[in-house]
Scaffold this motif. Structure first.
Motif, PDB file in Angstrom:
ATOM      1  N   SER A 184       0.760  -1.237  -0.024  1.00 28.53           N
ATOM      2  CA  SER A 184       0.147   0.087  -0.151  1.00 28.53           C
ATOM      3  C   SER A 184       0.983   1.329   0.069  1.00 28.53           C
ATOM      4  CB  SER A 184      -1.036   0.047   1.083  1.00 28.53           C
ATOM      5  OG  SER A 184      -0.034   0.224   2.482  1.00 28.53           O
ATOM      6  N   GLY A 185       1.972   1.195   0.225  1.00 25.86           N
ATOM      7  CA  GLY A 185       3.163   2.450   0.529  1.00 25.86           C
ATOM      8  C   GLY A 185       2.623   3.000   1.833  1.00 25.86           C
ATOM      9  N   LYS A 186       1.759   2.591   2.866  1.00 23.33           N
ATOM     10  CA  LYS A 186       1.742   3.215   4.021  1.00 23.33           C
ATOM     11  C   LYS A 186       2.840   2.787   5.003  1.00 23.33           C
ATOM     12  CE  LYS A 186      -3.295   3.550   4.695  1.00 23.33           C
ATOM     13  NZ  LYS A 186      -3.275   4.885   4.882  1.00 23.33           N
ATOM     14  N   ASP A 187       3.112   3.693   6.143  1.00 17.49           N
ATOM     15  CA  ASP A 187       4.103   3.468   6.997  1.00 17.49           C
ATOM     16  C   ASP A 187       3.858   2.475   7.894  1.00 17.49           C
ATOM     17  OD1 ASP A 187       5.548   5.614   6.117  1.00 17.49           O
ATOM     18  OD2 ASP A 187       4.802   7.145   7.600  1.00 17.49           O
ATOM     19  N   TYR A 188       4.708   1.344   8.119  1.00 19.79           N
ATOM     20  CA  TYR A 188       4.375   0.290   8.679  1.00 19.79           C
ATOM     21  C   TYR A 188       5.728  -0.257   9.337  1.00 19.79           C
ATOM     22  CZ  TYR A 188       6.510  -2.657   5.108  1.00 19.79           C
ATOM     23  OH  TYR A 188       7.536  -3.192   4.451  1.00 19.79           O
ATOM     24  N   CYS A 189       5.401  -1.125  10.515  1.00 18.93           N
ATOM     25  CA  CYS A 189       6.593  -1.672  11.331  1.00 18.93           C
ATOM     26  C   CYS A 189       6.002  -3.186  11.705  1.00 18.93           C
ATOM     27  CB  CYS A 189       6.823  -0.929  12.441  1.00 18.93           C
ATOM     28  SG  CYS A 189       7.838  -1.716  13.653  1.00 18.93           S
ATOM     29  N   ILE A 190       6.842  -4.259  11.146  1.00 17.62           N
ATOM     30  CA  ILE A 190       6.510  -5.410  11.396  1.00 17.62           C
ATOM     31  C   ILE A 190       7.329  -5.692  12.511  1.00 17.62           C
ATOM     32  CG2 ILE A 190       6.711  -7.756  10.451  1.00 17.62           C
ATOM     33  CD1 ILE A 190       4.888  -6.132   9.060  1.00 17.62           C
ATOM     34  N   ARG A 191       6.798  -6.314  13.582  1.00 13.45           N
ATOM     35  CA  ARG A 191       7.252  -7.081  14.786  1.00 13.45           C
ATOM     36  C   ARG A 191       7.179  -8.385  15.005  1.00 13.45           C
ATOM     37  NH1 ARG A 191       4.732  -2.131  18.816  1.00 13.45           N
ATOM     38  NH2 ARG A 191       2.923  -3.462  18.405  1.00 13.45           N
ATOM     39  N   ILE A 192       8.191  -8.930  15.470  1.00 17.20           N
ATOM     40  CA  ILE A 192       8.113 -10.312  15.868  1.00 17.20           C
ATOM     41  C   ILE A 192       8.250 -10.526  17.505  1.00 17.20           C
ATOM     42  CG2 ILE A 192       9.195 -12.698  15.764  1.00 17.20           C
ATOM     43  CD1 ILE A 192      10.603 -11.626  13.110  1.00 17.20           C
ATOM     44  N   PRO A 193       7.379 -10.780  18.103  1.00 19.79           N
ATOM     45  CA  PRO A 193       7.477 -11.282  19.601  1.00 19.79           C
ATOM     46  C   PRO A 193       8.126 -12.473  19.681  1.00 19.79           C
ATOM     47  CG  PRO A 193       5.139 -11.635  18.871  1.00 19.79           C
ATOM     48  CD  PRO A 193       5.919 -10.854  17.696  1.00 19.79           C
ATOM     49  N   VAL A 194       9.337 -12.555  20.180  1.00 14.81           N
ATOM     50  CA  VAL A 194      10.257 -13.695  20.189  1.00 14.81           C
ATOM     51  C   VAL A 194       9.855 -14.642  21.526  1.00 14.81           C
ATOM     52  CG1 VAL A 194      12.491 -14.663  19.949  1.00 14.81           C
ATOM     53  CG2 VAL A 194      11.966 -12.666  18.738  1.00 14.81           C
ATOM     54  N   ILE A 195       9.444 -15.655  21.229  1.00  9.66           N
ATOM     55  CA  ILE A 195       8.813 -16.504  22.566  1.00  9.66           C
ATOM     56  C   ILE A 195       9.458 -17.675  22.656  1.00  9.66           C
ATOM     57  CG2 ILE A 195       6.599 -17.387  23.523  1.00  9.66           C
ATOM     58  CD1 ILE A 195       6.630 -14.111  23.013  1.00  9.66           C
ATOM     59  N   PRO A 196      10.106 -18.018  23.811  1.00  6.40           N
ATOM     60  CA  PRO A 196      10.785 -19.517  23.938  1.00  6.40           C
ATOM     61  C   PRO A 196       9.825 -20.537  23.747  1.00  6.40           C
ATOM     62  CG  PRO A 196      11.550 -18.006  25.345  1.00  6.40           C
ATOM     63  CD  PRO A 196      10.488 -17.387  24.767  1.00  6.40           C
ATOM     64  N   GLY A 197      10.139 -21.702  23.041  1.00  5.76           N
ATOM     65  CA  GLY A 197       9.134 -22.830  22.981  1.00  5.76           C
ATOM     66  C   GLY A 197       8.253 -22.572  21.691  1.00  5.76           C
ATOM     67  N   PHE A 198       8.164 -21.381  21.131  1.00  2.14           N
ATOM     68  CA  PHE A 198       7.314 -21.175  19.973  1.00  2.14           C
ATOM     69  C   PHE A 198       8.017 -20.565  18.706  1.00  2.14           C
ATOM     70  CE2 PHE A 198       4.341 -17.942  18.003  1.00  2.14           C
ATOM     71  CZ  PHE A 198       3.339 -18.821  17.377  1.00  2.14           C
ATOM     72  N   ASN A 199       8.812 -19.562  18.719  1.00  3.34           N
ATOM     73  CA  ASN A 199       9.440 -19.135  17.742  1.00  3.34           C
ATOM     74  C   ASN A 199      10.701 -18.602  17.754  1.00  3.34           C
ATOM     75  OD1 ASN A 199       9.120 -16.601  18.788  1.00  3.34           O
ATOM     76  ND2 ASN A 199       7.656 -15.736  17.279  1.00  3.34           N
ATOM     77  N   TYR A 200      11.451 -19.257  18.888  1.00  2.32           N
ATOM     78  CA  TYR A 200      12.815 -18.786  19.392  1.00  2.32           C
ATOM     79  C   TYR A 200      13.875 -19.914  19.011  1.00  2.32           C
ATOM     80  CZ  TYR A 200      16.451 -17.375  22.672  1.00  2.32           C
ATOM     81  OH  TYR A 200      17.713 -16.819  23.303  1.00  2.32           O
ATOM     82  N   THR A 201      13.983 -19.905  17.758  1.00  2.00           N
ATOM     83  CA  THR A 201      15.114 -20.894  17.331  1.00  2.00           C
ATOM     84  C   THR A 201      15.867 -20.170  16.064  1.00  2.00           C
ATOM     85  OG1 THR A 201      13.790 -22.199  15.671  1.00  2.00           O
ATOM     86  CG2 THR A 201      13.808 -22.872  17.870  1.00  2.00           C
TER      87      THR A 201
END
Length: 272
Positions: A184-201
């Protein structure tokens, strides 16, 4: 449910929104001085949620330590009622380059009302941001996002299956809506909540890098897992699944950051 009853319920949804807080003078939810409108209710069930009082779609009791008793969390408010609070700090928005941020819960869970509130805010020329999981149908999202000047978009998992296991919902709609924002060209910020046992490898970081390359994401923000919401679960009388999980700090995410950077992604750590 009879048609008339369904229509009445939809009408009420658009006329009043269920909030659990309106926070003034926030400096951490977008540029400048902001008023944050916290919507109550979320379709996902993330085990690490730091705002458990935001999850349920109805008012509920919560112990208030300052008052020494239980209070009701969640209140239905109209657009004019919320605008009265927002406009109290209009001068601060103008002087600081601030504005209003929708947070939650999940604002898209109350999309009809959120859109009406967004229209009122934009009519006043106020900068509007949102913090969202993006969990909504593309049709609903398409009605909502044009009102936003800045979108903070959580990307919790690269795998649809693992996303469902950790949050109760798959990520197909989320990624479609994220792509819409990117294109879209809009301002955005992608954020990853890094959680042990879920997405922390390291493998998770690698797959995130591949996903972002395909989607055209150039920058991401890493949010280390914390325990700031721990006491809230006790105050609500709920069990917190991750109470014994160690918090992450900036140093814990340096390798994660490096893997993303090697994939051409400018990854910054929002440490504490």
């Amino acid at each position: 449910m009879p048609t008339r009853q369904r229509q009445t319920r939809r009408s009420k949804t658009a006329d009043k929104g269920l909030l659990f807080n309106i926070q003034k003078f926030s400096l951490n939810d977008g540029p400048g001085i902001r008023t944050v409108v916290f919507f109550k209710g979320c379709p996902l069930k993330c085990a690490w949620c730091a705002n458990p009082e935001s999850q349920l779609r109805h008012p509920e009791e919560m112990y208030d330590e300052a008052k020494g008793c239980k209070i009701m969390v969640g209140e239905y408010k109209t657009v004019p009622e919320i605008m009265d609070v927002i406009m109290q700090d209009f001068d601060f928005y103008e002087e600081s380059g601030g504005g209003v941020t929708f947070s939650g819960g999940e604002v898209l869970f109350q999309a009809p009302f959120a859109i009406k509130l967004a229209q009122a805010i934009k009519e006043k020329g106020i900068h509007l941001a949102c913090e969202t999981t993006g969990y909504a149908t593309p049709a609903v999202f398409a009605e909502f996002y044009p009102y936003m000047d800045l979108i903070y978009f959580d990307c919790k998992q690269w795998s649809p299956l693992l996303h469902r296991q950790g949050t109760g919902g798959t990520n197909e709609m989320i990624l479609k809506n994220m792509q819409t924002v990117i294109d879209s060209g809009k301002d955005y910020c992608i954020r990853i909540p890094v959680i042990p046992g879920f997405n922390y490898t390291d493998n998770d970081a690698k797959h995130f890098g591949e996903l972002f390359q395909k989607m055209g994401v150039k920058e991401v923000e890493l949010l280390p897992f914390h325990q700031f919401g721990l006491k809230k679960y006790a105050d609500l009388g709920r069990e917190y699944e991750l109470k014994d999980v160690a918090q992450l700090h900036t140093n814990d995410l340096l390798e994660y950051q490096k893997i993303l950077q090697n994939a051409g992604i400018d990854a910054q750590i929002n440490g504490w």
